[in-house]
Design a protein around this motif. Structure first.
Motif, short mmCIF file in Angstrom:
data_model
loop_
_atom_site.label_atom_id
_atom_site.label_comp_id
_atom_site.label_asym_id
_atom_site.label_seq_id
_atom_site.Cartn_x
_atom_site.Cartn_y
_atom_site.Cartn_z
N ALA A 354 -22.49 -67.38 30.20
CA ALA A 354 -23.59 -66.94 31.11
C ALA A 354 -24.03 -67.96 32.01
CB ALA A 354 -24.91 -66.44 30.21
N ILE A 355 -23.70 -69.20 32.13
CA ILE A 355 -24.04 -70.12 33.35
C ILE A 355 -22.98 -70.25 34.31
CG2 ILE A 355 -24.79 -72.42 33.67
CD1 ILE A 355 -26.09 -72.31 30.78
N PHE A 356 -21.73 -70.53 33.76
CA PHE A 356 -20.48 -71.02 34.47
C PHE A 356 -19.54 -69.76 34.86
CE2 PHE A 356 -22.12 -74.60 32.13
CZ PHE A 356 -22.14 -75.73 33.40
N VAL A 357 -19.58 -68.60 34.40
CA VAL A 357 -18.48 -67.71 34.62
C VAL A 357 -18.40 -67.33 35.98
CG1 VAL A 357 -19.57 -65.77 34.02
CG2 VAL A 357 -17.05 -66.02 33.80
N GLN A 358 -17.54 -67.06 37.02
CA GLN A 358 -17.53 -66.36 38.10
C GLN A 358 -17.06 -64.83 37.66
OE1 GLN A 358 -15.47 -68.30 41.27
NE2 GLN A 358 -15.25 -70.17 39.86
N LYS A 359 -17.32 -63.88 38.70
CA LYS A 359 -17.01 -62.91 38.58
C LYS A 359 -15.58 -62.56 38.64
CE LYS A 359 -17.68 -58.04 40.86
NZ LYS A 359 -18.16 -57.35 41.73
N ASP A 360 -14.80 -61.78 37.65
CA ASP A 360 -13.50 -61.64 37.52
C ASP A 360 -13.11 -60.21 38.15
OD1 ASP A 360 -10.85 -61.59 36.79
OD2 ASP A 360 -11.28 -60.40 34.80
N THR A 361 -12.24 -60.24 39.30
CA THR A 361 -11.74 -59.11 39.91
C THR A 361 -10.49 -58.59 39.41
OG1 THR A 361 -10.93 -60.65 41.54
CG2 THR A 361 -13.20 -59.85 41.94
N LEU A 362 -9.74 -59.43 38.60
CA LEU A 362 -8.23 -58.90 38.17
C LEU A 362 -8.29 -58.01 37.20
CD1 LEU A 362 -6.13 -62.10 39.32
CD2 LEU A 362 -6.45 -59.96 40.72
N ILE A 373 -25.08 -69.99 37.87
CA ILE A 373 -25.03 -70.87 39.01
C ILE A 373 -24.18 -70.24 40.32
CG2 ILE A 373 -24.78 -72.78 37.45
CD1 ILE A 373 -21.70 -72.79 37.78
N TYR A 374 -23.64 -69.07 40.01
CA TYR A 374 -22.96 -68.33 41.20
C TYR A 374 -23.99 -67.09 41.40
CZ TYR A 374 -18.96 -70.91 39.87
OH TYR A 374 -18.16 -72.10 39.68
N GLY A 375 -25.14 -67.13 41.32
CA GLY A 375 -26.06 -66.12 41.82
C GLY A 375 -26.28 -64.97 40.89
N GLY A 376 -25.68 -65.29 39.47
CA GLY A 376 -25.95 -63.84 38.73
C GLY A 376 -27.50 -63.72 38.16
N SER A 377 -27.74 -62.63 37.45
CA SER A 377 -28.76 -62.47 36.87
C SER A 377 -29.01 -63.07 35.51
CB SER A 377 -29.15 -60.80 36.90
OG SER A 377 -28.41 -60.36 36.06
N MET A 378 -30.07 -62.89 34.89
CA MET A 378 -30.30 -63.55 33.48
C MET A 378 -29.91 -62.36 32.59
SD MET A 378 -32.11 -66.24 33.74
CE MET A 378 -32.77 -66.64 31.97
N ARG A 379 -29.69 -61.41 33.10
CA ARG A 379 -29.23 -60.22 32.11
C ARG A 379 -27.89 -60.58 31.07
NH1 ARG A 379 -25.79 -56.20 30.72
NH2 ARG A 379 -26.47 -54.58 29.70
N LEU A 380 -27.00 -61.37 31.75
CA LEU A 380 -25.77 -61.83 30.94
C LEU A 380 -26.23 -62.72 29.89
CD1 LEU A 380 -22.98 -61.85 30.43
CD2 LEU A 380 -22.71 -63.48 32.23
#
Length: 498
Positions: A354-362, A373-380
């Protein structure tokens, strides 16, 4: 089976599994099964020699009883064959438990997909069961463990439904676990914690007069760790569930992230050992650091960049190693550091995603979610915490019910006498007394009480007497052989018998 059931089951088993995907999955499943060998060597190397055979046999029996339980009941609970609706989608009727393929079998239509998925899930569930054994070593009886292995396999099948089935409530809440961080390591680690609390510590483990329970074979433990290491790489590479389309890219990235996290985990352990153990490199500490790095990265091994894997493995190693003295202070007997490696490492691993993952587009493995750390919300982060709590509570409650209930049928812990003699002799009729390194009971200090010391002295004297009798027999036997040979020589030369 009805056509609608078949079509829905194919939809649930996997998305577009081709023949080359199935080959990759089955090959990976074989590699994961070889991890049982690594667990056997690691666990036997960390305990006393008088329990070696017992532990390795229990590991051999894991695939036996896990396989029976998973084929009959477990697989049906981990996936479901809900009825397909008119638009081709699958109705989500039950978010908590599956009700699908019991007594797994297949028609020609979905045979490859079903059996490939079954083999892969079975290999993972066997690993989870073996994890629990590490926390119960040198105490649980063989019969009790066989029954426990069967029952806990059924228990562990349910969380995989929550996380990986389209119907599972954690999947619907968009919890992410790519390679079994929660369904394998968290479930196994929590079950191991409850099991060791129920069984209580080994005799003399925390006594003031007892020395440290040292490793009987660091060589075996290190060799087992090395086998687990490459097995883990195979496990994480298989988490993409194929190589077609873009899946092979994720498999390649998972190999790199796995190697990086384990490398930094082992390095961290060596540095800590050198700094805090008088410039010595402790073997158990090294194993704990390396394996905890592997566990920590398992939630998102296909999604992390190499530098992210380094940070996650480093923190996971620190947390797991730091937990070892805490358990010792609480007098929780964890012979293989199972709780520190799998429970602590998996909790951190689920949160780290929930801290380090980037959005997966594939392949959309993150369900369009992004780490903090990439601007995601606390929901994850909240959802990952929910997954941790649900699976930990499920495993803890199930273990707390199963083990005490088994006492109604059979003894679950070795008797005092059997524990002193060792499970190898007590349960498998295997004695190590012919070996010099087992004449004295292992891993004890000079401050042991007098009664135990007298018992050990008697054991040594008995073994020495047996050795003396054998030596005398061989001397007499050698004299007779020489005497017969001399008579034969004289007879051939025309002499007289003596």
């Amino acid at each position: 089976m009805a056509a609608s059931d078949t079509s829905s089951r194919i939809h649930l088993l996997a998305e577009d599994i081709s023949w080359d995907d199935a080959t990759w999955i089955l090959t990976s499943s074989f590699i994961i099964f070889t991890m049982q060998t690594g667990f056997s060597l690691l666990e036997s190397g960390c305990v006393r020699r008088k329990n070696h055979v017992s532990i390795i046999l229990k590991n051999c029996c894991d695939p036996l009883f896990s396989g029976l339980a998973f084929w009959t009941i477990g697989y049906g609970l981990s996936l479901t064959a809900d009825t397909a609706v008119a638009d081709g989608t699958v109705s989500h009727r039950n978010p908590f438990i599956g009700f699908g393929d019991f007594l797994v079998d297949s028609t020609q239509v979905d045979m490859g997909q079903l059996f490939a998925t079954y083999a892969y899930r079975l290999s993972l569930i066997s690993v989870a069961t073996t994890i629990v054994l590490g926390a119960m070593t040198e105490r649980i009886t063989f019969l009790a463990y066989c029954l426990f292995s069967f029952l806990i396999t059924i228990v562990f099948s349910v969380p995989s439904y929550w996380i990986w089935s389209p119907n599972g409530f954690l999947r619907q809440w968009l919890a992410v676990d790519v390679a079994g961080c929660s369904t394998v390591h968290l479930a196994g680690g929590m079950s191991g914690l409850i099991a060791t609390l129920i069984l209580k510590p080994r005799l003399g483990r925390f006594s003031q007069n007892a020395g440290t329970f040292a490793m009987s074979s660091p060589t075996n433990a290190l060799l087992g760790t090395f086998m687990l290491w490459w097995g883990w790489v195979g496990l994480h590479m298989s988490s993409a569930f194929g190589v077609s389309n873009n899946k092979w890219k994720y498999s390649a990235r998972s190999a790199v992230s796995t190697i990086m996290s384990s490398s930094i985990g082992g390095t961290t352990a060596l540095l800590l050992s050198y700094l805090f153990m008088r410039h010595k490199f402790d073997i158990k500490l090294f194993i704990c650091g390396l394996l905890s790095g592997l566990v920590s990265v398992s939630a998102g091994c296909t999604l992390y960049q190499p530098w992210e894997s380094l940070i996650i493995g480093f923190i996971g190693s620190l947390l797991s190693i730091g937990n070892i003295p805490v358990l010792r202070l609480m007098k929780i007997d964890d012979p293989i550091n199972t709780i520190s490696i799998h429970l602590i490492g998996s909790i951190w691993g689920m949160l780290a995603l929930a801290i380090f993952v980037q959005k997966d587009t594939l392949l959309q493995m993150t369900y369009n979610q992004t780490g903090l750390i990439y601007g995601g919300s606390m929901r994850l982060l909240y959802v990952q915490m929910l997954a941790i709590v649900c699976i930990a509570v499920w495993s803890a409650l199930a273990t707390a019910v199963i083990l005490p209930s088994m006492r109604l049928l059979l003894a679950i812990r070795l008797s005092l006498n059997d524990e002193l003699r060792g499970a190898d002799f007590a349960e498998h009729n295997t004695s190590h007394e012919a070996n010099d390194d087992t004449l004295l009971p292992q891993n004890t200090s000079l401050k042991t009480n007098k009664s135990v010391a007298r018992m050990r002295l008697k054991k040594v004297l008995t073994a020495l007497k047996a050795t003396h009798r054998m030596s005398s027999y061989h001397r007499r036997n050698s004299f007779l052989k020489r005497h017969v040979k001399q008579n034969q020589t004289k007879t051939l030369a025309g002499g007289h018998l003596v």
